[in-house]
Motif scaffolding. Structure first.
Motif, PDB file in Angstrom:
ATOM      1  N   ILE A 269      67.248  37.285  52.700  1.00  0.00           N
ATOM      2  CA  ILE A 269      67.318  38.366  51.711  1.00  0.00           C
ATOM      3  C   ILE A 269      68.033  37.457  50.359  1.00  0.00           C
ATOM      4  N   ALA A 270      68.957  36.569  50.631  1.00  0.00           N
ATOM      5  CA  ALA A 270      69.389  35.691  49.178  1.00  0.00           C
ATOM      6  C   ALA A 270      68.203  35.120  48.683  1.00  0.00           C
ATOM      7  N   LEU A 271      67.450  34.427  49.522  1.00  0.00           N
ATOM      8  CA  LEU A 271      66.390  33.648  48.819  1.00  0.00           C
ATOM      9  C   LEU A 271      65.515  34.630  48.051  1.00  0.00           C
ATOM     10  N   LYS A 272      65.036  35.761  48.658  1.00  0.00           N
ATOM     11  CA  LYS A 272      64.114  36.719  47.744  1.00  0.00           C
ATOM     12  C   LYS A 272      64.739  37.124  46.539  1.00  0.00           C
ATOM     13  N   ASN A 273      66.129  37.375  46.651  1.00  0.00           N
ATOM     14  CA  ASN A 273      66.725  37.928  45.409  1.00  0.00           C
ATOM     15  C   ASN A 273      67.021  36.733  44.433  1.00  0.00           C
ATOM     16  N   ARG A 274      66.911  35.651  44.963  1.00  0.00           N
ATOM     17  CA  ARG A 274      67.137  34.403  43.760  1.00  0.00           C
ATOM     18  C   ARG A 274      65.857  34.359  43.174  1.00  0.00           C
ATOM     19  N   ILE A 275      64.617  34.355  44.124  1.00  0.00           N
ATOM     20  CA  ILE A 275      63.281  34.321  43.329  1.00  0.00           C
ATOM     21  C   ILE A 275      63.009  35.375  42.526  1.00  0.00           C
ATOM     22  N   ASP A 276      63.461  36.675  42.768  1.00  0.00           N
ATOM     23  CA  ASP A 276      63.312  37.684  41.793  1.00  0.00           C
ATOM     24  C   ASP A 276      64.140  37.543  40.501  1.00  0.00           C
ATOM     25  N   GLU A 277      65.339  36.953  40.657  1.00  0.00           N
ATOM     26  CA  GLU A 277      66.174  36.561  39.481  1.00  0.00           C
ATOM     27  C   GLU A 277      65.371  35.689  38.589  1.00  0.00           C
ATOM     28  N   ILE A 278      64.672  34.729  39.033  1.00  0.00           N
ATOM     29  CA  ILE A 278      64.163  33.614  38.533  1.00  0.00           C
ATOM     30  C   ILE A 278      62.899  34.050  37.756  1.00  0.00           C
ATOM     31  N   VAL A 279      62.174  34.855  38.417  1.00  0.00           N
ATOM     32  CA  VAL A 279      60.774  35.349  37.991  1.00  0.00           C
ATOM     33  C   VAL A 279      61.075  36.561  36.744  1.00  0.00           C
ATOM     34  N   ALA A 280      62.265  37.281  36.845  1.00  0.00           N
ATOM     35  CA  ALA A 280      62.615  38.122  35.794  1.00  0.00           C
ATOM     36  C   ALA A 280      63.298  37.436  34.450  1.00  0.00           C
ATOM     37  N   ALA A 281      63.947  36.224  34.674  1.00  0.00           N
ATOM     38  CA  ALA A 281      64.313  35.621  33.664  1.00  0.00           C
ATOM     39  C   ALA A 281      63.230  34.932  32.855  1.00  0.00           C
ATOM     40  N   ARG A 282      62.193  34.539  33.552  1.00  0.00           N
ATOM     41  CA  ARG A 282      61.343  33.579  32.909  1.00  0.00           C
ATOM     42  C   ARG A 282      60.482  34.760  32.128  1.00  0.00           C
ATOM     43  N   ALA A 283      60.155  35.866  32.858  1.00  0.00           N
ATOM     44  CA  ALA A 283      59.392  37.111  32.056  1.00  0.00           C
ATOM     45  C   ALA A 283      60.089  37.333  30.593  1.00  0.00           C
ATOM     46  N   LYS A 284      61.511  37.493  31.042  1.00  0.00           N
ATOM     47  CA  LYS A 284      62.220  37.809  29.863  1.00  0.00           C
ATOM     48  C   LYS A 284      62.095  36.670  28.802  1.00  0.00           C
ATOM     49  N   ALA A 285      62.282  35.636  29.081  1.00  0.00           N
ATOM     50  CA  ALA A 285      62.199  34.327  28.061  1.00  0.00           C
ATOM     51  C   ALA A 285      60.865  34.353  27.389  1.00  0.00           C
ATOM     52  N   ALA A 286      59.795  34.769  28.089  1.00  0.00           N
ATOM     53  CA  ALA A 286      58.482  34.701  27.480  1.00  0.00           C
ATOM     54  C   ALA A 286      58.287  35.750  26.376  1.00  0.00           C
TER      55      ALA A 286
END
Length: 236
Positions: free
Chosen positions: A200-217
């Motif tokens: 669960i922690a790994l999935k949440n971390r992946i979601d955070e990274i994807v969201a941060a990259r989308a926001k940065a783009a």
């Protein structure tokens, strides 16, 4: 109507029953101490889930609200009984290992929840696909937990696969760590909680990274769009 792509993404990742909804934790934690147990339970649950969703969608306009839930439970119980009988006939030893968890598919919150929330409101095709994706997502989580626990607990993978696939799978076992003393905690129930928490922690971390990259783009795309607007205005 939800698109099939959205149904697949929800079932496998965004709304995964095991990692997001946290439903069906009893079999998820109880039988996931090896790959063969997890795979057998995951396949049984996915088949019942897809078949029950299809049946509920097929009769959704014929059943009144007063008896809707009892009818859904009867459908799920009948399908679970069919799976139980098939396992007794073809994978009896695995059926004995899984024990009470096979009949308990009837009370699995995932199956009744999808029947009520999705299958009763959508077409047969969409409901069947939703059941298949939700079941696959649940099965993949089961398989991941089972693989990690079996590897940490015994130092090997795919032991006793003949219980599910017959004599052809008798030699599928892969010994990863030779002369491994074993790690008892991994194959005990507390090990299941620890592995599930890490997933669960790994999935949440992946979601955070994807969201941060989308926001940065996003800021990089806005100036280009504004430049096109200004150039178009000048030409006009």
């Amino acid at each position: 109507m939800t698109s099939f792509r959205e149904i697949a993404i929800n079932g496998l990742w965004k709304n995964n029953p095991g990692l997001v909804q946290l439903l069906g934790l009893c079999p998820l934690l109880g039988v996931s101490n090896s790959v063969v147990n997890a795979l057998g339970m995951g396949l049984a649950t996915a088949i019942v889930l897809a078949a029950s969703n299809a049946t509920v969608a097929l009769i959704r306009t014929q059943v009144s609200d007063a008896v809707r839930l009892p009818v859904f439970v009867m459908i799920i119980a009948a399908l679970t009984t069919c799976i139980e009988l098939l396992m007794q006939a073809f994978t009896y030893e695995l059926y004995q290992i899984l024990g009470i968890f096979i009949p308990l598919i009837t009370t699995n919150c995932i199956i009744l929840g999808r029947a009520e929330a999705f299958a009763a409101k959508n077409t047969v095709a969409a409901a069947s696909f939703d059941g298949l994706m939700m079941g696959t997502g649940f099965g993949l989580v089961l398989l991941a937990i089972g693989a990690v626990r079996e590897l940490l607990g015994t130092g090997a993978l795919f032991a006793n696969m003949q219980l599910l696939f017959g004599p052809i799978a008798a030699h599928w076992q892969v010994t990863v760590f030779h002369n491994y003393p074993g790690f008892l905690l991994a194959i005990l129930p507390p090990g299941a909680f620890l592995v599930l928490g890490l997933l669960i922690a790994l999935k949440n971390r992946i979601d955070e990274i994807v969201a941060a990259r989308a926001k940065a783009a996003e800021p990089a795309a806005l100036p280009a769009q504004s430049r096109r607007v200004r150039v178009t205005g000048v030409i006009e």
